[in-house]
Motif scaffolding. Sequence first.
Motif, PDB file in Angstrom:
ATOM      1  N   LYS A  56       3.053   3.020   8.889  1.00  0.00           N
ATOM      2  CA  LYS A  56       4.252   1.846   9.463  1.00  0.00           C
ATOM      3  C   LYS A  56       4.217   0.713   8.149  1.00  0.00           C
ATOM      4  O   LYS A  56       5.388  -0.176   8.160  1.00  0.00           O
ATOM      5  CB  LYS A  56       3.957   1.235  10.899  1.00  0.00           C
ATOM      6  N   GLY A  57       2.921   0.515   7.675  1.00  0.00           N
ATOM      7  CA  GLY A  57       2.935  -0.648   6.801  1.00  0.00           C
ATOM      8  C   GLY A  57       2.882  -0.035   5.317  1.00  0.00           C
ATOM      9  O   GLY A  57       2.413  -0.889   4.525  1.00  0.00           O
ATOM     10  N   ALA A  58       2.994   1.156   5.020  1.00  0.00           N
ATOM     11  CA  ALA A  58       2.657   1.768   3.844  1.00  0.00           C
ATOM     12  C   ALA A  58       3.785   2.626   3.391  1.00  0.00           C
ATOM     13  O   ALA A  58       4.507   3.104   4.095  1.00  0.00           O
ATOM     14  CB  ALA A  58       1.507   2.629   4.006  1.00  0.00           C
ATOM     15  N   ASP A  59       3.734   2.803   2.078  1.00  0.00           N
ATOM     16  CA  ASP A  59       4.830   3.698   1.472  1.00  0.00           C
ATOM     17  C   ASP A  59       4.443   5.184   1.105  1.00  0.00           C
ATOM     18  O   ASP A  59       3.079   4.998   0.956  1.00  0.00           O
ATOM     19  CB  ASP A  59       5.526   3.261   0.017  1.00  0.00           C
ATOM     20  N   VAL A  60       5.155   6.117   1.461  1.00  0.00           N
ATOM     21  CA  VAL A  60       4.810   7.262   0.910  1.00  0.00           C
ATOM     22  C   VAL A  60       5.310   7.751  -0.141  1.00  0.00           C
ATOM     23  O   VAL A  60       6.709   7.741  -0.003  1.00  0.00           O
ATOM     24  CB  VAL A  60       4.972   8.437   2.197  1.00  0.00           C
ATOM     25  N   LEU A  61       5.007   8.139  -1.086  1.00  0.00           N
ATOM     26  CA  LEU A  61       5.406   8.325  -2.565  1.00  0.00           C
ATOM     27  C   LEU A  61       5.865   9.920  -2.591  1.00  0.00           C
ATOM     28  O   LEU A  61       4.998  10.816  -2.588  1.00  0.00           O
ATOM     29  CB  LEU A  61       4.694   7.856  -3.572  1.00  0.00           C
ATOM     30  N   ILE A  62       7.226  10.284  -2.677  1.00  0.00           N
ATOM     31  CA  ILE A  62       7.358  11.482  -2.672  1.00  0.00           C
ATOM     32  C   ILE A  62       7.980  11.821  -4.193  1.00  0.00           C
ATOM     33  O   ILE A  62       8.873  10.885  -4.737  1.00  0.00           O
ATOM     34  CB  ILE A  62       8.617  12.002  -1.884  1.00  0.00           C
ATOM     35  N   PRO A  63       7.579  13.107  -4.855  1.00  0.00           N
ATOM     36  CA  PRO A  63       7.938  13.180  -6.100  1.00  0.00           C
ATOM     37  C   PRO A  63       9.607  13.267  -6.325  1.00  0.00           C
ATOM     38  O   PRO A  63      10.114  13.921  -5.288  1.00  0.00           O
ATOM     39  CB  PRO A  63       7.365  14.404  -6.745  1.00  0.00           C
ATOM     40  N   SER A  64      10.280  13.059  -7.329  1.00  0.00           N
ATOM     41  CA  SER A  64      11.761  13.260  -7.505  1.00  0.00           C
ATOM     42  C   SER A  64      11.935  14.558  -7.923  1.00  0.00           C
ATOM     43  O   SER A  64      10.980  15.330  -8.228  1.00  0.00           O
ATOM     44  CB  SER A  64      12.172  12.498  -8.563  1.00  0.00           C
ATOM     45  N   HIS A  65      13.350  15.004  -7.793  1.00  0.00           N
ATOM     46  CA  HIS A  65      13.439  16.404  -8.405  1.00  0.00           C
ATOM     47  C   HIS A  65      13.052  16.749  -9.641  1.00  0.00           C
ATOM     48  O   HIS A  65      12.934  17.978 -10.119  1.00  0.00           O
ATOM     49  CB  HIS A  65      15.051  16.508  -8.411  1.00  0.00           C
ATOM     50  N   ARG A  66      12.594  15.636 -10.584  1.00  0.00           N
ATOM     51  CA  ARG A  66      12.171  15.908 -11.844  1.00  0.00           C
ATOM     52  C   ARG A  66      10.808  16.082 -11.748  1.00  0.00           C
ATOM     53  O   ARG A  66      10.207  15.803 -12.859  1.00  0.00           O
ATOM     54  CB  ARG A  66      12.776  15.027 -12.966  1.00  0.00           C
ATOM     55  N   THR A  90      -1.590  13.263  -1.008  1.00  0.00           N
ATOM     56  CA  THR A  90      -2.660  12.470  -0.250  1.00  0.00           C
ATOM     57  C   THR A  90      -2.574  12.613   1.117  1.00  0.00           C
ATOM     58  O   THR A  90      -3.452  12.996   1.873  1.00  0.00           O
ATOM     59  CB  THR A  90      -2.822  10.984  -0.729  1.00  0.00           C
ATOM     60  N   LEU A  91      -1.248  12.314   1.635  1.00  0.00           N
ATOM     61  CA  LEU A  91      -1.017  12.659   3.039  1.00  0.00           C
ATOM     62  C   LEU A  91      -1.319  14.202   3.654  1.00  0.00           C
ATOM     63  O   LEU A  91      -1.962  14.219   4.759  1.00  0.00           O
ATOM     64  CB  LEU A  91       0.308  12.142   3.268  1.00  0.00           C
ATOM     65  N   GLY A  92      -1.120  14.765   2.672  1.00  0.00           N
ATOM     66  CA  GLY A  92      -1.356  16.476   3.235  1.00  0.00           C
ATOM     67  C   GLY A  92      -2.767  16.631   3.310  1.00  0.00           C
ATOM     68  O   GLY A  92      -3.341  17.242   4.190  1.00  0.00           O
ATOM     69  N   GLU A  93      -3.366  16.218   2.375  1.00  0.00           N
ATOM     70  CA  GLU A  93      -5.000  16.375   2.241  1.00  0.00           C
ATOM     71  C   GLU A  93      -5.571  15.661   3.521  1.00  0.00           C
ATOM     72  O   GLU A  93      -6.516  16.244   4.205  1.00  0.00           O
ATOM     73  CB  GLU A  93      -5.643  15.898   1.069  1.00  0.00           C
ATOM     74  N   PHE A  94      -5.101  14.535   3.733  1.00  0.00           N
ATOM     75  CA  PHE A  94      -5.645  13.761   4.885  1.00  0.00           C
ATOM     76  C   PHE A  94      -5.226  14.352   6.227  1.00  0.00           C
ATOM     77  O   PHE A  94      -6.247  14.713   6.904  1.00  0.00           O
ATOM     78  CB  PHE A  94      -5.199  12.124   4.690  1.00  0.00           C
ATOM     79  N   THR A  95      -4.209  14.892   6.393  1.00  0.00           N
ATOM     80  CA  THR A  95      -3.829  15.439   7.615  1.00  0.00           C
ATOM     81  C   THR A  95      -4.427  16.783   7.690  1.00  0.00           C
ATOM     82  O   THR A  95      -4.720  17.305   8.856  1.00  0.00           O
ATOM     83  CB  THR A  95      -2.235  15.552   7.822  1.00  0.00           C
ATOM     84  N   TYR A  96      -4.753  17.456   6.721  1.00  0.00           N
ATOM     85  CA  TYR A  96      -5.390  18.785   6.840  1.00  0.00           C
ATOM     86  C   TYR A  96      -6.702  18.640   7.223  1.00  0.00           C
ATOM     87  O   TYR A  96      -7.446  19.274   7.881  1.00  0.00           O
ATOM     88  CB  TYR A  96      -5.450  19.516   5.382  1.00  0.00           C
ATOM     89  N   GLY A  97      -7.491  17.558   6.619  1.00  0.00           N
ATOM     90  CA  GLY A  97      -8.952  17.060   7.097  1.00  0.00           C
ATOM     91  C   GLY A  97      -8.757  16.669   8.632  1.00  0.00           C
ATOM     92  O   GLY A  97      -9.922  16.927   9.250  1.00  0.00           O
ATOM     93  N   LEU A 107       1.084  -1.286   0.014  1.00  0.00           N
ATOM     94  CA  LEU A 107      -0.099  -0.066   0.011  1.00  0.00           C
ATOM     95  C   LEU A 107       0.996   1.215   0.041  1.00  0.00           C
ATOM     96  O   LEU A 107       1.826   1.128   0.652  1.00  0.00           O
ATOM     97  CB  LEU A 107      -0.929   0.115   1.281  1.00  0.00           C
ATOM     98  N   ALA A 108       0.445   2.399  -0.613  1.00  0.00           N
ATOM     99  CA  ALA A 108       1.141   3.602  -0.726  1.00  0.00           C
ATOM    100  C   ALA A 108       0.165   4.675  -0.830  1.00  0.00           C
ATOM    101  O   ALA A 108      -0.902   4.579  -1.322  1.00  0.00           O
ATOM    102  CB  ALA A 108       1.981   3.475  -1.955  1.00  0.00           C
ATOM    103  N   VAL A 109       0.695   5.702  -0.234  1.00  0.00           N
ATOM    104  CA  VAL A 109       0.016   6.898  -0.596  1.00  0.00           C
ATOM    105  C   VAL A 109       0.966   8.097  -1.168  1.00  0.00           C
ATOM    106  O   VAL A 109       2.204   8.011  -0.713  1.00  0.00           O
ATOM    107  CB  VAL A 109      -0.570   7.542   0.893  1.00  0.00           C
ATOM    108  N   THR A 110       0.376   8.943  -1.820  1.00  0.00           N
ATOM    109  CA  THR A 110       1.342  10.127  -2.217  1.00  0.00           C
ATOM    110  C   THR A 110       1.512  11.232  -0.932  1.00  0.00           C
ATOM    111  O   THR A 110       0.774  11.316  -0.225  1.00  0.00           O
ATOM    112  CB  THR A 110       0.953  10.893  -3.581  1.00  0.00           C
ATOM    113  N   LEU A 111       2.334  12.048  -1.146  1.00  0.00           N
ATOM    114  CA  LEU A 111       2.675  12.974  -0.242  1.00  0.00           C
ATOM    115  C   LEU A 111       1.456  14.025  -0.396  1.00  0.00           C
ATOM    116  O   LEU A 111       1.142  14.416   0.678  1.00  0.00           O
ATOM    117  CB  LEU A 111       3.993  13.824  -0.404  1.00  0.00           C
TER     118      LEU A 111
END
Length: 73
Positions: A60-70, A34-41, A28-32
Amino acid sequence: MILDTNALSALVSGDREIRKLLSRAPRLAVTLITLGEFTYGMAGSRKRDELETWLEAFLKGADVLIPSHRNSW
């Protein structure tokens, strides 16, 4: 499987269909974003403490996807 904000909200709410679907996912993964939107809520929720505890355990069991420098995922 990458969860969007709606899927993450459904999961925390106990939606049986999303739990069933996610139970078959190898990861399971969430994007950064998505994490921002969820924590804002969460910030405005009366269940903030409960949601923070749940999110901490989930991450603890999921990946957080962070965009690369590109700017690509």
